[in-house]
Design an enzyme around this catalytic site. Sequence first.
Site, mmCIF file in Angstrom:
data_model
loop_
_atom_site.group_PDB
_atom_site.id
_atom_site.type_symbol
_atom_site.label_atom_id
_atom_site.label_comp_id
_atom_site.label_asym_id
_atom_site.label_seq_id
_atom_site.Cartn_x
_atom_site.Cartn_y
_atom_site.Cartn_z
ATOM 1 N N GLU A 1 39.773 26.202 -15.830
ATOM 2 C CA GLU A 1 40.282 26.339 -17.197
ATOM 3 C C GLU A 1 39.360 25.622 -18.160
ATOM 4 O OE1 GLU A 1 44.466 25.508 -19.627
ATOM 5 O OE2 GLU A 1 44.442 25.599 -17.432
ATOM 6 N N ILE B 1 42.385 18.897 -12.415
ATOM 7 C CA ILE B 1 41.836 18.362 -11.172
ATOM 8 C C ILE B 1 41.536 16.881 -11.362
ATOM 9 C CG2 ILE B 1 39.485 19.044 -11.774
ATOM 10 C CD1 ILE B 1 39.020 19.572 -8.787
ATOM 11 N N LEU B 2 41.817 16.099 -10.337
ATOM 12 C CA LEU B 2 41.640 14.648 -10.441
ATOM 13 C C LEU B 2 41.380 14.057 -9.071
ATOM 14 C CD1 LEU B 2 41.989 11.823 -11.929
ATOM 15 C CD2 LEU B 2 44.370 11.955 -11.168
ATOM 16 N N THR B 3 40.444 13.117 -9.018
ATOM 17 C CA THR B 3 40.272 12.226 -7.877
ATOM 18 C C THR B 3 40.610 10.823 -8.359
ATOM 19 O OG1 THR B 3 38.510 13.603 -6.960
ATOM 20 C CG2 THR B 3 38.689 11.361 -6.138
ATOM 21 N N GLN C 1 36.870 7.675 -5.791
ATOM 22 C CA GLN C 1 35.777 8.398 -6.426
ATOM 23 C C GLN C 1 34.432 8.006 -5.819
ATOM 24 O OE1 GLN C 1 36.066 7.940 -10.668
ATOM 25 N NE2 GLN C 1 37.841 9.284 -10.840
ATOM 26 N N GLY D 1 35.808 15.045 -5.153
ATOM 27 C CA GLY D 1 35.941 15.947 -6.293
ATOM 28 C C GLY D 1 35.302 17.298 -6.018
ATOM 29 N N SER E 1 26.516 21.872 -10.909
ATOM 30 C CA SER E 1 25.852 21.509 -9.658
ATOM 31 C C SER E 1 26.407 22.319 -8.496
ATOM 32 C CB SER E 1 26.023 20.010 -9.399
ATOM 33 O OG SER E 1 25.502 19.651 -8.144
#
EC number: 2.3.1.48
Length: 407
Positions: A274, A241-243, A248, A253, A287
């Site tokens: 994962e 996963i990436l922003t 950002q 995200g 969170s």
Amino acid sequence: MPATILKSTASSKTLLIIKFDTNSSRYPFYKKHLLELNSESTFLGLLTKGQADTSITRLNQDDVRLFEKAKTVADRTKDVAYSFSDPILSTQLRTPPPQPTSIRYLYFGTYRIKPWYTSPYPEEYSCAKNLYICESCLKYMNSDHVLQRHKMKCSWSYPPGDEIYRDKNISIFEVDGQRQPIYCQNLCLLAKMFLHSKMLYYDVEPFLFYVLTEFDGQECKVIGYFSKEKRSASDYNVSCILTLPIYQRRGYGVFLIDFSYLLTQVEGKLGSPEKPLSDLGLVTYRSYWKMRVAKALLEITTPISINAIAKSTSMVCDDVISTLESLSVFKYDPLKKKYVLQLKRDELENVYKAWNIKHPQRVNPKLLRWTPYLGEEQISNLLLKENILIPLPQKRLLDNSHHLDSV
């Protein structure tokens, strides 16, 4: 006799002496060795004693001191490089350590971005000072002139997949790595420039990519993505996963994390990202997990159990238990000798409200237009369940009976 054995006794100790006959032809190597020792030259006369002297190669105190100094500097550099966490799951910008890469800047649309890590682009591109990437098709080029000529011919305005979610100007496209390998490979190479732990670049066929985009009035701009295996043996709902850094700290995200659990819920499964997670990724997920579990505890009307919470949140039981412990509601009762849940409704409401204030961008499940991925085996099982296909043994039996009737 080639050798003579002598015994000598001194102070209650017996000393065994073996005396070789150097003139014997049975021990020519010993005779050669003695000649070498007694001669003025070594190595059978090839080198002089000065040339064969190795005393100057022995380590002294200065050599040891210089080695220890160099080792200390190398260890300190390695520790600094590994002290930075991978920003793979975080929506917050963090300055990465300098990496040995020739690419100084990445030009992506109107943005100039400094890469965080080295990405395995082909040599002719990785050796360039600047790398230019098309925002639409993610094709990479090594000059601005080539990029401008490419834009004149590039007809892409959105990712090459199915649009499965749209909320105003925000869309998510599902791209199959087997059908669009070039686009997915380009996406992985781009992501590697900001992910230290990413190891997948070209083997994209077993994965589905969910690309988050923002429509600017002309085309859909790539914001970030997450990928997942088509068939995960470990119930992972996120592989990577990436922003992008330019988007950002806007909540995208967490939006992608929330969307991944929505897909897991539609599939009727329990999912988890994962492992292992980076430090910032673990903070972000914890969170989000606190919010989901707090909401579930406030809404569940049936008897509360770990399985009930897992089913309500689509989280695996291990993640549910760790979240209950972080919320301080999962405790051990020494009198009953078992674990119990001690709920404080006001504290759970504060956790849920605080999270909603900080993350106003939420996924709307009603806007999802998606069906889970079905492989060939799953499709066959589904058709068999609906009595559309005849099982193979039964089909052979029918074929044989038809053949007998015709005879």
